[in-house]
Design a protein around this motif. Structure first.
Motif, PDB file in Angstrom:
ATOM      1  N   HIS A 225      87.117  83.371 -26.510  1.00  0.00           N
ATOM      2  CA  HIS A 225      87.658  82.051 -26.197  1.00  0.00           C
ATOM      3  C   HIS A 225      87.674  81.182 -27.459  1.00  0.00           C
ATOM      4  O   HIS A 225      88.649  80.472 -27.725  1.00  0.00           O
ATOM      5  CB  HIS A 225      86.829  81.388 -25.087  1.00  0.00           C
ATOM      6  N   ALA A 226      86.610  81.246 -28.247  1.00  0.00           N
ATOM      7  CA  ALA A 226      86.525  80.469 -29.487  1.00  0.00           C
ATOM      8  C   ALA A 226      87.633  80.876 -30.459  1.00  0.00           C
ATOM      9  O   ALA A 226      88.272  80.010 -31.072  1.00  0.00           O
ATOM     10  CB  ALA A 226      85.152  80.631 -30.130  1.00  0.00           C
ATOM     11  N   CYS A 227      87.855  82.172 -30.588  1.00  0.00           N
ATOM     12  CA  CYS A 227      88.912  82.659 -31.496  1.00  0.00           C
ATOM     13  C   CYS A 227      90.293  82.205 -31.038  1.00  0.00           C
ATOM     14  O   CYS A 227      91.143  81.861 -31.858  1.00  0.00           O
ATOM     15  CB  CYS A 227      88.875  84.173 -31.596  1.00  0.00           C
ATOM     16  N   ALA A 228      90.510  82.210 -29.728  1.00  0.00           N
ATOM     17  CA  ALA A 228      91.830  81.877 -29.187  1.00  0.00           C
ATOM     18  C   ALA A 228      92.110  80.376 -29.175  1.00  0.00           C
ATOM     19  O   ALA A 228      93.256  79.963 -29.350  1.00  0.00           O
ATOM     20  CB  ALA A 228      91.957  82.433 -27.769  1.00  0.00           C
ATOM     21  N   THR A 229      91.061  79.564 -28.997  1.00  0.00           N
ATOM     22  CA  THR A 229      91.292  78.137 -28.767  1.00  0.00           C
ATOM     23  C   THR A 229      90.620  77.202 -29.773  1.00  0.00           C
ATOM     24  O   THR A 229      90.980  76.031 -29.841  1.00  0.00           O
ATOM     25  CB  THR A 229      90.777  77.733 -27.377  1.00  0.00           C
ATOM     26  N   GLY A 230      89.612  77.689 -30.495  1.00  0.00           N
ATOM     27  CA  GLY A 230      88.839  76.817 -31.370  1.00  0.00           C
ATOM     28  C   GLY A 230      87.759  76.044 -30.629  1.00  0.00           C
ATOM     29  O   GLY A 230      87.030  75.267 -31.227  1.00  0.00           O
ATOM     30  N   GLU A 231      87.650  76.260 -29.321  1.00  0.00           N
ATOM     31  CA  GLU A 231      86.633  75.619 -28.479  1.00  0.00           C
ATOM     32  C   GLU A 231      85.485  76.601 -28.291  1.00  0.00           C
ATOM     33  O   GLU A 231      85.691  77.726 -27.844  1.00  0.00           O
ATOM     34  CB  GLU A 231      87.241  75.266 -27.120  1.00  0.00           C
ATOM     35  N   PHE A 232      84.277  76.197 -28.641  1.00  0.00           N
ATOM     36  CA  PHE A 232      83.107  77.067 -28.563  1.00  0.00           C
ATOM     37  C   PHE A 232      82.341  76.759 -27.283  1.00  0.00           C
ATOM     38  O   PHE A 232      81.714  75.705 -27.167  1.00  0.00           O
ATOM     39  CB  PHE A 232      82.219  76.877 -29.795  1.00  0.00           C
ATOM     40  N   LEU A 233      82.418  77.679 -26.316  1.00  0.00           N
ATOM     41  CA  LEU A 233      81.750  77.499 -25.034  1.00  0.00           C
ATOM     42  C   LEU A 233      80.362  78.125 -25.071  1.00  0.00           C
ATOM     43  O   LEU A 233      80.186  79.233 -25.582  1.00  0.00           O
ATOM     44  CB  LEU A 233      82.565  78.148 -23.916  1.00  0.00           C
ATOM     45  N   VAL A 234      79.377  77.417 -24.515  1.00  0.00           N
ATOM     46  CA  VAL A 234      77.990  77.865 -24.479  1.00  0.00           C
ATOM     47  C   VAL A 234      77.457  77.613 -23.069  1.00  0.00           C
ATOM     48  O   VAL A 234      77.764  76.577 -22.467  1.00  0.00           O
ATOM     49  CB  VAL A 234      77.137  77.075 -25.509  1.00  0.00           C
ATOM     50  N   ARG A 235      76.656  78.568 -22.544  1.00  0.00           N
ATOM     51  CA  ARG A 235      76.047  78.375 -21.223  1.00  0.00           C
ATOM     52  C   ARG A 235      74.652  78.978 -21.198  1.00  0.00           C
ATOM     53  O   ARG A 235      74.285  79.782 -22.060  1.00  0.00           O
ATOM     54  CB  ARG A 235      76.904  78.987 -20.126  1.00  0.00           C
ATOM     55  N   ASP A 236      73.888  78.626 -20.192  1.00  0.00           N
ATOM     56  CA  ASP A 236      72.547  79.151 -19.953  1.00  0.00           C
ATOM     57  C   ASP A 236      72.689  80.498 -19.250  1.00  0.00           C
ATOM     58  O   ASP A 236      73.262  80.573 -18.161  1.00  0.00           O
ATOM     59  CB  ASP A 236      71.769  78.171 -19.082  1.00  0.00           C
ATOM     60  N   SER A 237      72.153  81.558 -19.828  1.00  0.00           N
ATOM     61  CA  SER A 237      72.300  82.893 -19.234  1.00  0.00           C
ATOM     62  C   SER A 237      71.597  83.004 -17.887  1.00  0.00           C
ATOM     63  O   SER A 237      71.958  83.849 -17.074  1.00  0.00           O
ATOM     64  CB  SER A 237      71.772  83.970 -20.186  1.00  0.00           C
ATOM     65  N   LYS A 238      70.614  82.155 -17.633  1.00  0.00           N
ATOM     66  CA  LYS A 238      69.909  82.195 -16.347  1.00  0.00           C
ATOM     67  C   LYS A 238      70.717  81.532 -15.236  1.00  0.00           C
ATOM     68  O   LYS A 238      70.397  81.668 -14.072  1.00  0.00           O
ATOM     69  CB  LYS A 238      68.540  81.512 -16.473  1.00  0.00           C
ATOM     70  N   ASN A 239      71.764  80.805 -15.600  1.00  0.00           N
ATOM     71  CA  ASN A 239      72.594  80.100 -14.626  1.00  0.00           C
ATOM     72  C   ASN A 239      74.074  80.300 -14.977  1.00  0.00           C
ATOM     73  O   ASN A 239      74.767  79.359 -15.361  1.00  0.00           O
ATOM     74  CB  ASN A 239      72.232  78.601 -14.633  1.00  0.00           C
ATOM     75  N   PRO A 240      74.571  81.535 -14.832  1.00  0.00           N
ATOM     76  CA  PRO A 240      75.942  81.831 -15.268  1.00  0.00           C
ATOM     77  C   PRO A 240      77.023  81.077 -14.500  1.00  0.00           C
ATOM     78  O   PRO A 240      78.131  80.927 -15.011  1.00  0.00           O
ATOM     79  CB  PRO A 240      76.068  83.341 -15.073  1.00  0.00           C
ATOM     80  N   ASP A 241      76.720  80.601 -13.302  1.00  0.00           N
ATOM     81  CA  ASP A 241      77.713  79.840 -12.543  1.00  0.00           C
ATOM     82  C   ASP A 241      77.576  78.340 -12.748  1.00  0.00           C
ATOM     83  O   ASP A 241      78.312  77.560 -12.155  1.00  0.00           O
ATOM     84  CB  ASP A 241      77.606  80.172 -11.053  1.00  0.00           C
TER      85      ASP A 241
ATOM     86  N   LEU B  60      78.670  74.095 -22.049  1.00  0.00           N
ATOM     87  CA  LEU B  60      78.958  73.122 -23.093  1.00  0.00           C
ATOM     88  C   LEU B  60      80.215  73.544 -23.821  1.00  0.00           C
ATOM     89  O   LEU B  60      80.439  74.730 -24.057  1.00  0.00           O
ATOM     90  CB  LEU B  60      77.817  73.060 -24.109  1.00  0.00           C
ATOM     91  N   SER B  61      81.006  72.595 -24.216  1.00  0.00           N
ATOM     92  CA  SER B  61      82.187  72.819 -25.039  1.00  0.00           C
ATOM     93  C   SER B  61      81.918  72.153 -26.378  1.00  0.00           C
ATOM     94  O   SER B  61      81.798  70.930 -26.454  1.00  0.00           O
ATOM     95  CB  SER B  61      83.414  72.211 -24.360  1.00  0.00           C
ATOM     96  N   LEU B  62      81.795  72.967 -27.433  1.00  0.00           N
ATOM     97  CA  LEU B  62      81.440  72.461 -28.753  1.00  0.00           C
ATOM     98  C   LEU B  62      82.578  72.663 -29.750  1.00  0.00           C
ATOM     99  O   LEU B  62      83.351  73.621 -29.633  1.00  0.00           O
ATOM    100  CB  LEU B  62      80.202  73.191 -29.282  1.00  0.00           C
TER     101      LEU B  62
END
Length: 69
Positions: A31-47, A51-53
């Motif tokens: 997603h980061a490569c395609a859009t330049g938007e770096f998405l981050v999430r907590d692996s314990k709560n995948p749903d 964050l959009s960085l």
């Protein structure tokens, strides 16, 4: 930085700085490569929210992880 819900399927990758102790974050490199938007999430709560960085914000997060585990 903003918090957004997962809206579409994204390939998530666990951080290499997680240390295998269950306190992991995941990011979406394709997603980061395609859009330049770096998405981050907590692996314990995948749903849960994600964050959009910017490139700079993500680089800062990586530096914090390197120095503070």
């Amino acid at each position: 930085m903003s918090i957004t819900p997962d809206a579409q399927p994204v390939r998530w990758v666990k951080s290499t700085y997680s240390g295998g102790e269950g306190q992991c974050i995941e990011w979406a490199p394709d997603h980061a490569c395609a859009t330049g938007e770096f998405l981050v999430r907590d692996s314990k709560n995948p749903d849960g929210p994600r964050l959009s960085l910017s490139r700079e914000g993500f680089a800062s997060l990586v530096e914090i992880a390197k120095h503070h585990g």
